[in-house]
Design an enzyme around this catalytic site. Structure first.
Site, PDB file in Angstrom:
ATOM      1  N   HIS A 157       0.839  -1.203   0.000  1.00 31.47           N
ATOM      2  CA  HIS A 157       0.000   0.000   0.000  1.00 31.47           C
ATOM      3  C   HIS A 157       0.874   1.253   0.000  1.00 31.47           C
ATOM      4  O   HIS A 157       1.176   1.826   1.049  1.00 31.47           O
ATOM      5  CB  HIS A 157      -0.893  -0.035   1.252  1.00 31.47           C
ATOM      6  CG  HIS A 157      -2.027   0.933   1.216  1.00 31.47           C
ATOM      7  ND1 HIS A 157      -3.270   0.618   1.717  1.00 31.47           N
ATOM      8  CD2 HIS A 157      -2.119   2.202   0.758  1.00 31.47           C
ATOM      9  CE1 HIS A 157      -4.078   1.662   1.561  1.00 31.47           C
ATOM     10  NE2 HIS A 157      -3.394   2.650   0.998  1.00 31.47           N
ATOM     11  N   HIS A 161       1.455   5.078  -1.971  1.00 32.02           N
ATOM     12  CA  HIS A 161       0.996   6.106  -2.913  1.00 32.02           C
ATOM     13  C   HIS A 161       2.220   6.800  -3.496  1.00 32.02           C
ATOM     14  O   HIS A 161       2.909   7.535  -2.793  1.00 32.02           O
ATOM     15  CB  HIS A 161       0.089   7.124  -2.216  1.00 32.02           C
ATOM     16  CG  HIS A 161      -1.183   6.522  -1.698  1.00 32.02           C
ATOM     17  ND1 HIS A 161      -2.288   6.306  -2.493  1.00 32.02           N
ATOM     18  CD2 HIS A 161      -1.524   6.056  -0.469  1.00 32.02           C
ATOM     19  CE1 HIS A 161      -3.256   5.762  -1.775  1.00 32.02           C
ATOM     20  NE2 HIS A 161      -2.818   5.589  -0.539  1.00 32.02           N
ATOM     21  N   LEU A 162       2.483   6.536  -4.782  1.00 32.75           N
ATOM     22  CA  LEU A 162       3.659   7.131  -5.428  1.00 32.75           C
ATOM     23  C   LEU A 162       3.318   8.438  -6.142  1.00 32.75           C
ATOM     24  O   LEU A 162       4.221   9.162  -6.570  1.00 32.75           O
ATOM     25  CB  LEU A 162       4.301   6.135  -6.404  1.00 32.75           C
ATOM     26  CG  LEU A 162       4.955   4.913  -5.745  1.00 32.75           C
ATOM     27  CD1 LEU A 162       5.463   3.940  -6.800  1.00 32.75           C
ATOM     28  CD2 LEU A 162       6.104   5.326  -4.825  1.00 32.75           C
ATOM     29  N   ARG A 163       2.025   8.730  -6.294  1.00 35.49           N
ATOM     30  CA  ARG A 163       1.518  10.027  -6.795  1.00 35.49           C
ATOM     31  C   ARG A 163       1.794  10.314  -8.264  1.00 35.49           C
ATOM     32  O   ARG A 163       1.320  11.318  -8.771  1.00 35.49           O
ATOM     33  CB  ARG A 163       2.065  11.188  -5.954  1.00 35.49           C
ATOM     34  CG  ARG A 163       1.733  11.109  -4.468  1.00 35.49           C
ATOM     35  CD  ARG A 163       0.241  11.217  -4.216  1.00 35.49           C
ATOM     36  NE  ARG A 163      -0.054  11.365  -2.779  1.00 35.49           N
ATOM     37  CZ  ARG A 163      -1.104  10.817  -2.168  1.00 35.49           C
ATOM     38  NH1 ARG A 163      -1.957  10.084  -2.860  1.00 35.49           N
ATOM     39  NH2 ARG A 163      -1.309  11.007  -0.891  1.00 35.49           N
ATOM     40  N   ASP A 218      -8.667   2.438  -3.393  1.00 43.11           N
ATOM     41  CA  ASP A 218      -8.211   3.059  -2.148  1.00 43.11           C
ATOM     42  C   ASP A 218      -8.249   4.582  -2.187  1.00 43.11           C
ATOM     43  O   ASP A 218      -7.888   5.206  -3.178  1.00 43.11           O
ATOM     44  CB  ASP A 218      -6.797   2.617  -1.802  1.00 43.11           C
ATOM     45  CG  ASP A 218      -6.370   3.219  -0.485  1.00 43.11           C
ATOM     46  OD1 ASP A 218      -7.018   2.910   0.529  1.00 43.11           O
ATOM     47  OD2 ASP A 218      -5.433   4.033  -0.471  1.00 43.11           O
ATOM     48  N   HIS A 241     -10.785  -0.358   0.777  1.00 41.94           N
ATOM     49  CA  HIS A 241     -10.693   0.758   1.726  1.00 41.94           C
ATOM     50  C   HIS A 241     -12.058   0.829   2.395  1.00 41.94           C
ATOM     51  O   HIS A 241     -13.025   1.336   1.814  1.00 41.94           O
ATOM     52  CB  HIS A 241     -10.352   2.037   0.954  1.00 41.94           C
ATOM     53  CG  HIS A 241     -10.449   3.295   1.748  1.00 41.94           C
ATOM     54  ND1 HIS A 241      -9.354   4.074   2.049  1.00 41.94           N
ATOM     55  CD2 HIS A 241     -11.509   3.915   2.304  1.00 41.94           C
ATOM     56  CE1 HIS A 241      -9.746   5.128   2.764  1.00 41.94           C
ATOM     57  NE2 HIS A 241     -11.053   5.053   2.920  1.00 41.94           N
ATOM     58  N   HIS A 262      -5.578  -1.112   5.672  1.00 41.85           N
ATOM     59  CA  HIS A 262      -5.424  -0.313   6.905  1.00 41.85           C
ATOM     60  C   HIS A 262      -6.532  -0.477   7.949  1.00 41.85           C
ATOM     61  O   HIS A 262      -7.278   0.466   8.235  1.00 41.85           O
ATOM     62  CB  HIS A 262      -5.220   1.160   6.579  1.00 41.85           C
ATOM     63  CG  HIS A 262      -6.105   1.728   5.492  1.00 41.85           C
ATOM     64  ND1 HIS A 262      -7.468   1.605   5.484  1.00 41.85           N
ATOM     65  CD2 HIS A 262      -5.795   2.431   4.380  1.00 41.85           C
ATOM     66  CE1 HIS A 262      -7.959   2.216   4.428  1.00 41.85           C
ATOM     67  NE2 HIS A 262      -6.955   2.726   3.736  1.00 41.85           N
ATOM     68  N   ASN A 307      -6.504   8.928   6.987  1.00 42.38           N
ATOM     69  CA  ASN A 307      -7.692   8.127   6.686  1.00 42.38           C
ATOM     70  C   ASN A 307      -7.293   6.656   6.576  1.00 42.38           C
ATOM     71  O   ASN A 307      -6.497   6.320   5.705  1.00 42.38           O
ATOM     72  CB  ASN A 307      -8.285   8.622   5.359  1.00 42.38           C
ATOM     73  CG  ASN A 307      -9.496   7.812   4.927  1.00 42.38           C
ATOM     74  OD1 ASN A 307      -9.803   6.771   5.498  1.00 42.38           O
ATOM     75  ND2 ASN A 307     -10.185   8.281   3.891  1.00 42.38           N
ATOM     76  N   ASP A 347       0.784   2.572   3.741  1.00 46.05           N
ATOM     77  CA  ASP A 347      -0.110   3.657   3.320  1.00 46.05           C
ATOM     78  C   ASP A 347       0.674   4.969   3.223  1.00 46.05           C
ATOM     79  O   ASP A 347       0.183   6.039   3.596  1.00 46.05           O
ATOM     80  CB  ASP A 347      -1.320   3.806   4.245  1.00 46.05           C
ATOM     81  CG  ASP A 347      -2.430   4.646   3.607  1.00 46.05           C
ATOM     82  OD1 ASP A 347      -2.288   5.052   2.438  1.00 46.05           O
ATOM     83  OD2 ASP A 347      -3.439   4.885   4.294  1.00 46.05           O
TER      84      ASP A 347
HETATM   85 ZN   LIG Z   1      -7.098   3.906   2.101  1.00 44.16          ZN
END
Ligand SMILES: [Zn+2]
Length: 430
Positions: A57, A59-61, A151, A178, A231, A277, A304
């Site tokens: 999990h 986030h590489l954006r 997610d 999610h 998560h 979140n 995350d």
């Molecule tokens: Zn999430």
């Protein structure tokens, strides 16, 4: 020819010291090894060797928010954190809901070369929750997607969730949910409880997470298809997953490092660095999450990692973005909360941060392997006796939104190897 490394006296999974010879991408020899000509020798006395960590999990954006993180900077952060593989979440711009976008992310990961990047595909087109994305095309693409997730948003429509679960069975995929019931969390700002009342912030009830998890466990059982719960943050969620496993249902779950160490009390500061979140919960929830991870109810630690530029955090609580950095501190947080506390061994850490996440993501032919002769040389060397004070300006991530600024954490990643090539040496990018 690639460099050959002779690692001397590493404590494999916390056990007795042994030597490992990394050559041609694999662990070529192991045991008590004599001098080997032409090798770079690494003195690993006092260091723990673990299989390279695998994040389910991240986030590489990229594409879309290259001001927050890029595949290159995010995977640098991953390597420094001991990871040899990350699963990149689909909530980019454009959304990773087609073969074209997942292949773009996969290719950027290969070009960067700091760790393997396995793109996660969106479940629904544009994360809009209305119709299924091209799951099969993403699975068949060069990126070989096996994990699908909206997610950031919940697949709240029960019928869509059922169809997604049915669809991914064809290629043993998994839906990573999610779990956030949208109607129960409208305007929600922090964990719902006494403190949200005191602080005057709209509460985010535990039931909003637990209701979706309960529903999805039943859908996974009904479809006999794999559900992964992202998560997990409440004690009740741990109980539901424990029940699902006792019934033999195909359900796995992850917990983030921050939910293992931080509580809602930090929100008293109104500092948006703690806005995330799902929200930070109570000390009782933290205790249940640690127990669930220790007994294996929760399969994996997943970061995350959610980079945000300064301007999206330097504002009042209600306007701030949700999310925290995680890749460069995950192992230290797990060491403090789970190992130094006596709840888990280093072998357990390898299981929850490498072996099981690799299996859930269907990359266990490459990652989460035993540190044994003939296996891919994906591993991390950790100094468990090191201490460091987190400095957000010294992180490889493009963003600085770590909740651990100024905190002293145990443990340090000394070296990371991806298929025998050092990505990190002496604690720095190689
Ligand atoms: Zn999430």
């Amino acid at each position: 020819m690639s460099t050959t490394y002779l690692i001397k006296n590493a404590s494999v999974l916390g056990g007795d010291p042994q030597d490992l010879l990394l050559r041609d991408g694999i662990i070529a020899e192991a045991g008590a090894l004599g001098p080997v000509p032409g090798t770079v020798v690494i003195d690993a006395g006092g260091l723990i060797a673990l299989p390279g960590l695998v994040d389910l999990h991240t986030h590489l954006r990229e594409p879309g928010r290259e001001d927050a993180e890029t595949v290159d900077t995010g995977t640098q952060a991953a390597a420094l954190g001991g990871f040899t593989a990350v699963h990149a979440m689909a909530n980019t711009d454009p959304v990773a809901d087609t073969a074209g976008v997942v292949e773009q992310v996969w290719r950027l990961g290969r070009e960067a070369g700091h760790c393997d990047v396995f793109p996660i595909g969106a479940v629904t087109v544009g994360l809009a929750g209305e119709r299924l994305a091209e799951l099969g095309a993403m699975a068949d693409s060069a990126a070989r997607v096996r994990v699908f997730s909206d997610d950031g948003k919940c697949v709240s429509d029960a019928n869509l969730m059922r169809r997604a679960l049915e669809y991914v069975k064809a290629f043993d995929g998994v839906i990573a949910q999610h779990a956030q019931e949208p109607r129960l969390t409208e305007g929600a700002q922090m964990n719902e409880g006494e403190l949200s009342g005191v602080l005057g912030l709209t509460g985010w009830p535990a039931v909003a997470e637990e209701a979706i998890i309960a529903r999805d466990i039943l859908l996974a059982a009904h479809t006999k298809s794999r559900l992964h719960v992202c998560h997990v943050s409440t004690a009740g969620s741990v109980e539901l997953i424990r029940w699902a496993k006792s019934k033999g249902y195909p359900v796995t779950a992850e917990v983030t490092p921050h939910h293992l160490i931080l509580t809602e009390d930090l929100v008293r500061s109104y500092d948006p660095i703690y806005k995330v979140n799902p929200p930070l919960r109570t000390a009782a929830d933290v205790e249940a999450l640690r127990a669930g991870l220790a007994d294996g109810t929760i399969d994996a630690v997943a970061t995350d990692h959610a980079p945000h530029p300064q301007e999206d955090k330097d504002c009042e609580w209600a306007a701030a973005a949700m999310g925290m950095l995680g890749l460069e501190t995950a192992l230290s947080v797990v060491q403090r909360t789970m190992v130094d506390s006596g709840l888990m061994s280093w072998a357990d850490v390898a299981d929850r941060m490498s072996v099981r996440p690799a299996a859930i993501g269907q990359v266990d032919d490459l990652h989460g392997r035993p540190l044994a002769v003939g296996e891919p040389a994906n591993l991390v060397l950790v100094d468990p006796n090191a201490k460091r004070t987190v400095d957000r300006t010294g992180l490889a991530s493009l963003s600085q939104n770590t909740p651990y600024q100024g905190m002293e954490l145990p443990g340090a990643v000394v070296a990371t190897f991806l298929r025998g090539t050092a990505t990190v040496l002496d604690g720095k990018l190689a």
